[in-house]
Scaffold this active site. Structure first.
Site, mmCIF file in Angstrom:
data_model
loop_
_atom_site.group_PDB
_atom_site.id
_atom_site.type_symbol
_atom_site.label_atom_id
_atom_site.label_comp_id
_atom_site.label_asym_id
_atom_site.label_seq_id
_atom_site.Cartn_x
_atom_site.Cartn_y
_atom_site.Cartn_z
ATOM 1 C CE LYS A 1 18.088 -23.205 -8.516
ATOM 2 N NZ LYS A 1 18.614 -24.112 -7.465
ATOM 3 C CB SER B 1 19.262 -27.894 -5.322
ATOM 4 O OG SER B 1 18.186 -27.973 -4.428
ATOM 5 C CB SER C 1 15.640 -26.348 -5.956
ATOM 6 O OG SER C 1 16.963 -25.831 -5.926
#
Lengths: 482, 95
Positions: free
Chosen positions: A75, A174, A150
């Site tokens: 990420k 998330s 997210s």
């Protein structure tokens, strides 16, 4: 050909493939899917292949570990030396990190090869991945749908088999919500298990890193790499090294699964409820017992979270001042004007709203009424979970009230987006571990995920439950057509 | 309670975030929506409840007072918008 993390590791160990070959194959898949999905912000073939060659060399020298040469995605919130680390923000568009996050350091030490940097909501603020300065990610199961957020890029990448696994973070859901929306498995560990060093901070008392992969077994292997004490993170827990895969093969006979009635009432879509009912029936077949419990103050998780997280965010994001790193406005009249313009240009609107909300609830005269009040409610929510664990071993819940919604559906309405976080926020406020794993499909063929919540440090048990479920079912093996 | 545009401008100034004249009305409306949502906390009885500032009640550690980092000034300043002679450049603050 695509693999789970475990399959890729086994092929490498058997000498049937090389790290360079695996990396090249996945890079080709990523390139082929980028236009349709936008799951990655940065891909750097040379950096990836250099890591792969190094992994192959260490295997040739007899120094390979279990995962040496296996490719994964990170990420874009984890700083990685030499890689652009944007955190989904224009503020960090040109930021090439001069150092590695604790998580990245551990992955690299384990010989994992970085395929690229996955897309995300800006500074991890969002539930749809539409808040990225680099464009929305599309759900691989239905390109009109959001992938969740997210960590939408990480979940979409694993679902589309663009990487065997990916790192992710979870401040209010998330990891679990995008994993559910994309039909993959994601684990949010107990707060403090995974180092936050070099993980761009959003809400420091809630932020926690974890893995997204196809299977619970792969999540266990990833957590074995990611977890561990780090003196550079003051909230990192000092605990003995654990093998999170140790209990994978334990039978589930006697496992008590609590079903909080507040999570299954009005507001839960019928297609999601039906898939979860079937999953719980499967768990019963595996020997588990389902008991009804109550988490009476569940709804308060939303207001408590949307005070605490913005308050911490407004403090954390004050570091982006256009002085030491990040965007600086081209023209300004004085120092304050430089700060105000640089931040206004560098941040997107959801980030600005949370900074402003946070600044307000922390401001003189309002601190007690909002921030302190929210912290007291946080304690009540945490106590409710402990009361619940008096009656069960793990708690079953939906990961979200609906399947993935359409891109643009919630438009620019922050409240509609916040309300959809109802089933995930409590876990972060209490600091508990939670896993989401695929249990079927709902409307329009969009995946449904089941969330299992455990008490502190029960990661191995959550992974055990999900793994046993995955031994008996094949939802986790379903992949979308690319 | 509800924020006015003057409140929004004050908060934006505290947060060092420029909100211009064309944006302030929408920001006001969105923030009031969010405040409406968090307002429900006021109705909860929290008498005698200890605030929970952290997910786990653990004490912060102290470490030996020794240098653990090496000097990497050049690498860290390479990502700065403006530096000179090892210093970060900002607009003049003292006349």
């Amino acid at each position: 050909m695509t693999y789970t993390l475990k399959q890729a590791a086994d092929l490498l160990a058997a000498g049937k493939t090389s790290a360079v070959e695996l990396a090249s194959d996945y890079l080709a898949r990523i390139e082929g899917a980028q236009g349709a999905l936008n799951a990655f912000i940065t891909v750097d073939r040379e950096l990836t292949l250099a890591m792969a060659r190094k992994a192959d060399a260490s295997r040739a020298a007899g120094n390979a570990g279990l995962l040496t040469g296996v490719p994964i995605a990170h990420k874009d919130i984890f700083c990685a030396e030499g890689w652009k680390t944007t955190c989904g923000s224009k503020m960090l568009e040109h930021f090439v990190s001069p150092y590695d996050a604790g998580v990245v350091e551990r992955c690299t030490a384990a010989g994992l090869v970085t395929l690229g940097r996955t897309n995300m909501d800006e500074f991890a603020m969002g539930s749809s991945n539409e808040n990225s300065a680099y464009g929305a990610v599309r759900n691989p199961w239905d390109r009109d749908a959001v992938p969740g957020g997210s960590s939408g890029g990480s979940a979409a990448a694993v679902a589309a088999r663009l990487a065997p696994a990916a790192t992710a973070t979870d401040t209010g859901g998330s990891i679990r919500q995008p994993a559910a929306f994309c039909g993959v498995t994601g684990l949010k560990p107990t707060y403090g298990v995974v180092s936050r060093y070099g993980m761009v901070a959003y809400a420091s008392s809630l932020d926690q890193g974890g893995p997204i992969a196809q299977t619970a077994e792969d999540c266990a292997l990833m957590l074995n790499v990611m977890a561990g004490h780090d003196v550079r993170d003051s909230t990192s827990l000092e605990m003995a090294k654990e093998d999170y895969s140790r209990d994978l093969n334990q039978p589930l006979k006697g496992l008590r699964i609590g079903m909080p009635r507040e999570y299954f009432g009005a507001g839960l879509a019928a297609d999601v409820a039906a898939a979860i009912e079937s999953a719980l029936a499967e768990y019963r077949k595996l020997g588990a017992e389902v008991v009804e419990i109550s988490l009476p103050r569940t709804e308060l998780a939303i207001p408590a979270y949307y005070v605490i997280a913005p308050a911490e965010a407004s403090s954390n994001l004050s570091r982006f001042d256009g002085v030491r790193y990040g965007h600086r406005a081209a023209e300004y009249t004085d120092l304050n004007d430089m700060y105000e313009k640089s931040r206004a240009e560098g941040f997107g609107w959801e980030v600005k709203r949370r900074i402003l909300t946070g600044a307000y609830v922390l401001s003189h005269g309002y601190y007690d009424a909002y921030y302190l009040k929210a912290q007291k409610v946080r304690r009540l929510l945490s106590e409710d979970f402990q009361a619940g664990f008096g009656q069960c071993d793990v708690i079953a819940a939906p990961a979200a009230p609906t399947v993935a919604w359409n891109l643009g559906e919630k438009g620019d309405d922050p409240i509609a987006m916040y309300l959809a976080d109802i089933y995930t926020l409590g876990v972060n406020l209490a600091g508990l571990p939670g896993i989401a794993h695929p249990v079927g499909f709902g409307a329009n063929g969009r995946p449904v995920g089941l969330q299992l919540i455990g008490n502190y440090f029960s990661e191995a048990r959550l992974l055990n439950a999900a793994h046993q479920f995955q031994q008996a079912t094949d939802w986790h093996t379903r992949a979308p057509a690319l | 309670m509800s924020l006015t545009q003057a409140d929004v401008r004050r908060i934006a100034r505290l947060a060092r975030l420029q909100v211009n004249d064309t944006e302030v009305a929408e920001v006001e409306q969105k923030l009031n929506g969010i405040l409406g949502l968090i307002e429900q906390l006021q109705a909860i009885d929290t008498e005698g409840v200890e605030p929970m500032s952290h997910a786990r009640d653990v004490a912060l550690r102290l470490r030996e007072d020794v240098a653990t980092e090496t000097n990497r000034r050049a690498a860290f300043q390479a990502v700065a918008p403006a530096v000179e002679d090892g210093l970060y450049l900002v607009p003049k603050v003292i006349e």
